[in-house]
Design a protein around this motif. Structure first.
Motif, PDB file in Angstrom:
ATOM      1  N   ASP A 114       0.821  -1.210   0.000  1.00 58.32           N
ATOM      2  CA  ASP A 114       0.000   0.000   0.000  1.00 58.32           C
ATOM      3  C   ASP A 114       0.860   1.268   0.000  1.00 58.32           C
ATOM      4  O   ASP A 114       0.568   2.221  -0.722  1.00 58.32           O
ATOM      5  N   ASP A 156      -7.723  -6.417  -7.111  1.00 55.87           N
ATOM      6  CA  ASP A 156      -7.703  -7.497  -6.121  1.00 55.87           C
ATOM      7  C   ASP A 156      -6.642  -7.172  -5.070  1.00 55.87           C
ATOM      8  O   ASP A 156      -5.461  -7.432  -5.257  1.00 55.87           O
ATOM      9  N   ARG A 157      -7.074  -6.586  -3.976  1.00 58.86           N
ATOM     10  CA  ARG A 157      -6.156  -6.128  -2.940  1.00 58.86           C
ATOM     11  C   ARG A 157      -5.584  -7.282  -2.112  1.00 58.86           C
ATOM     12  O   ARG A 157      -4.679  -7.083  -1.319  1.00 58.86           O
ATOM     13  N   ASP A 158      -6.101  -8.503  -2.282  1.00 48.53           N
ATOM     14  CA  ASP A 158      -5.599  -9.652  -1.539  1.00 48.53           C
ATOM     15  C   ASP A 158      -4.466 -10.369  -2.261  1.00 48.53           C
ATOM     16  O   ASP A 158      -3.788 -11.208  -1.673  1.00 48.53           O
ATOM     17  N   ARG A 159      -4.254 -10.063  -3.528  1.00 48.80           N
ATOM     18  CA  ARG A 159      -3.167 -10.660  -4.305  1.00 48.80           C
ATOM     19  C   ARG A 159      -1.829 -10.133  -3.831  1.00 48.80           C
ATOM     20  O   ARG A 159      -1.745  -9.055  -3.262  1.00 48.80           O
ATOM     21  N   SER A 160      -0.761 -10.845  -4.191  1.00 44.16           N
ATOM     22  CA  SER A 160       0.583 -10.418  -3.798  1.00 44.16           C
ATOM     23  C   SER A 160       1.240  -9.539  -4.855  1.00 44.16           C
ATOM     24  O   SER A 160       2.419  -9.244  -4.772  1.00 44.16           O
ATOM     25  N   ARG A 171       0.386  -6.130  -7.946  1.00 40.32           N
ATOM     26  CA  ARG A 171      -0.492  -5.153  -8.586  1.00 40.32           C
ATOM     27  C   ARG A 171       0.246  -4.584  -9.797  1.00 40.32           C
ATOM     28  O   ARG A 171       1.461  -4.436  -9.758  1.00 40.32           O
ATOM     29  N   CYS A 231       6.262 -10.428  -2.760  1.00 38.73           N
ATOM     30  CA  CYS A 231       6.545 -11.868  -2.848  1.00 38.73           C
ATOM     31  C   CYS A 231       7.877 -12.194  -2.204  1.00 38.73           C
ATOM     32  O   CYS A 231       8.794 -11.455  -2.275  1.00 38.73           O
TER      33      CYS A 231
END
Length: 120
Positions: A81, A99-103, A105, A120
């Motif tokens: 963030d 999709d804010r839950d993915r590792s 963006r 990651c």
């Protein structure tokens, strides 16, 4: 046995110094212009990065409708963030960060090249 070694990743762009300054703010280093058509990014750890003048550059589409995407840079970050806030303030645009839950963006740099922020 390898035929060659990777020397540098070069990003074509309309304004090499401006794009080098963007990436210097993101990954560190200092822009080192060779002339008005070429800028190396010096003084950071990682794969060598340079910027070459391409006045008629057409940014790639992300994702490519026909699946023929070019390449993108993956940039590892500790705080997704906070990194997102900074790259947007520097001039990046969001391409795929819903999709804010993915590792990861996906963003575009100021010249339109896609890059990912990855936790990651």
């Amino acid at each position: 046995m390898a035929l060659a070694k990777l020397g540098v990743v070069v990003l074509d762009c309309p304004d090499p110094l401006a794009l080098a300054e963007f990436y210097a703010a993101v990954i560190g280093g200092t822009p080192a212009p060779a002339d008005e058509t070429w800028v190396d990014l010096k003084g950071y750890e990682g794969t060598p990065l340079a910027f070459q003048k391409a006045p008629g550059l057409v940014p790639p589409k992300w994702p490519a409708p026909d699946g023929s995407q070019q390449f993108h840079l993956d940039l590892t970050v500790e705080d997704m963030d906070a990194a997102e806030k900074e790259v947007l303030a520097l001039g990046a645009t969001v391409l795929d960060a819903a999709d804010r839950d993915r590792s990861w963006r996906v963003y575009a740099d100021p010249a339109g090249h896609p890059f990912c922020l990855c936790a990651c």
